[in-house]
Design a protein around this motif. Sequence first.
Motif, PDB file in Angstrom:
ATOM      1  N   GLY A 110       0.816  -1.210   0.000  1.00 13.54           N
ATOM      2  CA  GLY A 110       0.000   0.000   0.000  1.00 13.54           C
ATOM      3  C   GLY A 110       0.850   1.260   0.000  1.00 13.54           C
ATOM      4  N   GLU A 111       1.900   1.253   0.816  1.00 13.28           N
ATOM      5  CA  GLU A 111       2.801   2.407   0.846  1.00 13.28           C
ATOM      6  C   GLU A 111       3.442   2.631  -0.514  1.00 13.28           C
ATOM      7  OE1 GLU A 111       5.683   2.767   4.071  1.00 13.28           O
ATOM      8  OE2 GLU A 111       4.385   1.518   5.322  1.00 13.28           O
ATOM      9  N   CYS A 112       3.967   1.571  -1.106  1.00 17.63           N
ATOM     10  CA  CYS A 112       4.617   1.697  -2.419  1.00 17.63           C
ATOM     11  C   CYS A 112       3.633   2.222  -3.460  1.00 17.63           C
ATOM     12  CB  CYS A 112       5.186   0.348  -2.875  1.00 17.63           C
ATOM     13  SG  CYS A 112       6.781  -0.044  -2.161  1.00 17.63           S
ATOM     14  N   ASN A 113       2.442   1.644  -3.494  1.00 13.95           N
ATOM     15  CA  ASN A 113       1.457   2.087  -4.480  1.00 13.95           C
ATOM     16  C   ASN A 113       1.077   3.546  -4.276  1.00 13.95           C
ATOM     17  OD1 ASN A 113       1.203  -0.262  -6.062  1.00 13.95           O
ATOM     18  ND2 ASN A 113      -0.048  -1.220  -4.477  1.00 13.95           N
ATOM     19  N   GLY A 114       1.010   3.993  -3.025  1.00 13.21           N
ATOM     20  CA  GLY A 114       0.729   5.399  -2.746  1.00 13.21           C
ATOM     21  C   GLY A 114       1.829   6.312  -3.265  1.00 13.21           C
ATOM     22  N   TYR A 115       3.076   5.932  -3.027  1.00  9.60           N
ATOM     23  CA  TYR A 115       4.200   6.735  -3.520  1.00  9.60           C
ATOM     24  C   TYR A 115       4.251   6.718  -5.047  1.00  9.60           C
ATOM     25  CZ  TYR A 115       5.868   6.810   1.303  1.00  9.60           C
ATOM     26  OH  TYR A 115       5.976   6.998   2.657  1.00  9.60           O
ATOM     27  N   PHE A 116       3.954   5.563  -5.645  1.00  7.68           N
ATOM     28  CA  PHE A 116       3.931   5.494  -7.113  1.00  7.68           C
ATOM     29  C   PHE A 116       2.863   6.421  -7.679  1.00  7.68           C
ATOM     30  CE2 PHE A 116       5.470   0.810  -6.772  1.00  7.68           C
ATOM     31  CZ  PHE A 116       6.769   1.231  -6.582  1.00  7.68           C
ATOM     32  N   ALA A 117       1.686   6.435  -7.048  1.00  7.99           N
ATOM     33  CA  ALA A 117       0.596   7.297  -7.513  1.00  7.99           C
ATOM     34  C   ALA A 117       0.987   8.775  -7.387  1.00  7.99           C
ATOM     35  CB  ALA A 117      -0.677   7.011  -6.717  1.00  7.99           C
ATOM     36  N   GLN A 118       1.624   9.127  -6.278  1.00  8.92           N
ATOM     37  CA  GLN A 118       2.042  10.517  -6.094  1.00  8.92           C
ATOM     38  C   GLN A 118       3.102  10.911  -7.126  1.00  8.92           C
ATOM     39  OE1 GLN A 118       2.939  11.810  -2.038  1.00  8.92           O
ATOM     40  NE2 GLN A 118       1.752  10.068  -1.263  1.00  8.92           N
ATOM     41  N   ALA A 119       4.040  10.020  -7.374  1.00 12.05           N
ATOM     42  CA  ALA A 119       5.087  10.304  -8.354  1.00 12.05           C
ATOM     43  C   ALA A 119       4.481  10.442  -9.749  1.00 12.05           C
ATOM     44  CB  ALA A 119       6.141   9.199  -8.341  1.00 12.05           C
ATOM     45  N   LYS A 120       3.561   9.553 -10.096  1.00  6.51           N
ATOM     46  CA  LYS A 120       2.922   9.613 -11.416  1.00  6.51           C
ATOM     47  C   LYS A 120       2.109  10.898 -11.547  1.00  6.51           C
ATOM     48  CE  LYS A 120       2.015   7.725 -15.364  1.00  6.51           C
ATOM     49  NZ  LYS A 120       3.056   7.640 -16.382  1.00  6.51           N
ATOM     50  N   GLY A 121       1.370  11.278 -10.490  1.00  2.60           N
ATOM     51  CA  GLY A 121       0.597  12.525 -10.513  1.00  2.60           C
ATOM     52  C   GLY A 121       1.495  13.733 -10.694  1.00  2.60           C
ATOM     53  N   ARG A 122       2.616  13.767  -9.991  1.00  2.78           N
ATOM     54  CA  ARG A 122       3.557  14.882 -10.127  1.00  2.78           C
ATOM     55  C   ARG A 122       4.114  14.951 -11.546  1.00  2.78           C
ATOM     56  NH1 ARG A 122       8.590  14.784 -10.516  1.00  2.78           N
ATOM     57  NH2 ARG A 122       8.804  12.703  -9.665  1.00  2.78           N
ATOM     58  N   ILE A 123       4.446  13.807 -12.111  1.00  2.00           N
ATOM     59  CA  ILE A 123       4.988  13.772 -13.475  1.00  2.00           C
ATOM     60  C   ILE A 123       3.946  14.271 -14.469  1.00  2.00           C
ATOM     61  CG2 ILE A 123       5.744  12.200 -15.314  1.00  2.00           C
ATOM     62  CD1 ILE A 123       7.098  10.509 -13.056  1.00  2.00           C
ATOM     63  N   ILE A 124       2.696  13.842 -14.306  1.00  2.00           N
ATOM     64  CA  ILE A 124       1.625  14.292 -15.210  1.00  2.00           C
ATOM     65  C   ILE A 124       1.434  15.800 -15.096  1.00  2.00           C
ATOM     66  CG2 ILE A 124      -0.882  14.187 -15.580  1.00  2.00           C
ATOM     67  CD1 ILE A 124      -0.675  11.163 -14.907  1.00  2.00           C
ATOM     68  N   LEU A 125       1.430  16.318 -13.874  1.00  2.00           N
ATOM     69  CA  LEU A 125       1.275  17.768 -13.684  1.00  2.00           C
ATOM     70  C   LEU A 125       2.431  18.551 -14.291  1.00  2.00           C
ATOM     71  CD1 LEU A 125      -0.195  18.076 -10.077  1.00  2.00           C
ATOM     72  CD2 LEU A 125      -1.313  18.649 -12.235  1.00  2.00           C
ATOM     73  N   GLU A 126       3.650  18.040 -14.129  1.00  2.00           N
ATOM     74  CA  GLU A 126       4.810  18.712 -14.727  1.00  2.00           C
ATOM     75  C   GLU A 126       4.711  18.720 -16.247  1.00  2.00           C
ATOM     76  OE1 GLU A 126       8.213  16.686 -13.109  1.00  2.00           O
ATOM     77  OE2 GLU A 126       8.087  17.757 -11.193  1.00  2.00           O
ATOM     78  N   ASP A 127       4.297  17.596 -16.838  1.00  2.00           N
ATOM     79  CA  ASP A 127       4.118  17.523 -18.288  1.00  2.00           C
ATOM     80  C   ASP A 127       3.024  18.486 -18.743  1.00  2.00           C
ATOM     81  OD1 ASP A 127       6.098  15.615 -18.402  1.00  2.00           O
ATOM     82  OD2 ASP A 127       4.725  13.906 -18.624  1.00  2.00           O
ATOM     83  N   PHE A 128       1.927  18.553 -17.981  1.00  2.00           N
ATOM     84  CA  PHE A 128       0.818  19.451 -18.314  1.00  2.00           C
ATOM     85  C   PHE A 128       1.274  20.909 -18.236  1.00  2.00           C
ATOM     86  CE2 PHE A 128      -2.871  22.010 -16.984  1.00  2.00           C
ATOM     87  CZ  PHE A 128      -3.694  21.798 -18.077  1.00  2.00           C
ATOM     88  N   ASN A 129       2.030  21.249 -17.199  1.00  2.00           N
ATOM     89  CA  ASN A 129       2.515  22.623 -17.068  1.00  2.00           C
ATOM     90  C   ASN A 129       3.465  22.994 -18.201  1.00  2.00           C
ATOM     91  OD1 ASN A 129       1.081  23.371 -14.788  1.00  2.00           O
ATOM     92  ND2 ASN A 129       2.643  22.593 -13.382  1.00  2.00           N
ATOM     93  N   ARG A 130       4.320  22.063 -18.605  1.00  2.00           N
ATOM     94  CA  ARG A 130       5.211  22.337 -19.742  1.00  2.00           C
ATOM     95  C   ARG A 130       4.407  22.554 -21.016  1.00  2.00           C
ATOM     96  NH1 ARG A 130       8.867  18.914 -17.081  1.00  2.00           N
ATOM     97  NH2 ARG A 130       8.005  17.024 -17.987  1.00  2.00           N
ATOM     98  N   ALA A 131       3.397  21.716 -21.229  1.00  2.00           N
ATOM     99  CA  ALA A 131       2.557  21.862 -22.417  1.00  2.00           C
ATOM    100  C   ALA A 131       1.787  23.184 -22.370  1.00  2.00           C
ATOM    101  CB  ALA A 131       1.584  20.694 -22.526  1.00  2.00           C
ATOM    102  N   LEU A 132       1.294  23.550 -21.193  1.00  2.00           N
ATOM    103  CA  LEU A 132       0.567  24.803 -21.025  1.00  2.00           C
ATOM    104  C   LEU A 132       1.475  25.999 -21.269  1.00  2.00           C
ATOM    105  CD1 LEU A 132      -2.259  25.786 -20.265  1.00  2.00           C
ATOM    106  CD2 LEU A 132      -1.520  25.847 -17.879  1.00  2.00           C
ATOM    107  N   ASP A 133       2.701  25.941 -20.760  1.00  2.00           N
ATOM    108  CA  ASP A 133       3.661  27.021 -21.007  1.00  2.00           C
ATOM    109  C   ASP A 133       3.971  27.146 -22.492  1.00  2.00           C
ATOM    110  OD1 ASP A 133       3.794  27.599 -18.312  1.00  2.00           O
ATOM    111  OD2 ASP A 133       5.682  26.507 -17.980  1.00  2.00           O
TER     112      ASP A 133
END
Length: 150
Positions: A110-133
Amino acid sequence: MEENIENKEVVATPEVQAAPEANGLKSRKPLIITILILVLLLVLAILITSSKPYKIHKLKKLTATVEQEYTTYTTEDLDKVVAKYEKIVKKLDKCELNDKQASKVSELRGECNGYFAQAKGRIILEDFNRALDAAGDEVKGVVKSMTDDD
């Protein structure tokens, strides 16, 4: 009365004939002991690494590493650590765990899956912000080209 020594045959006793073989055996003894020790160590290493507590320890160690590093993972890093996690979990799924071990494994998963989800969410947001910029820069360019009065 001198005897001709050159023509006499020298015959060795059985003890003298066996001596070279005994010396060869003595020189091999340390080699044989070394090989036996290496085989014993190899067997112990295999037994230890295939044990349930060791597999649980590997998952615990991976979870601690993920906890420390998930905020810096790139997509490639995340893919590598997820593959490592799945390999460990696959081996653990084959084991018959007692209640305490199963509970610990579930918690770590559960801990690992939570960290994976947070990392994936951060990566998606960073990609979205780059695309938006990038899109914002294009819009600025279009507006500038429309407002220029040549």
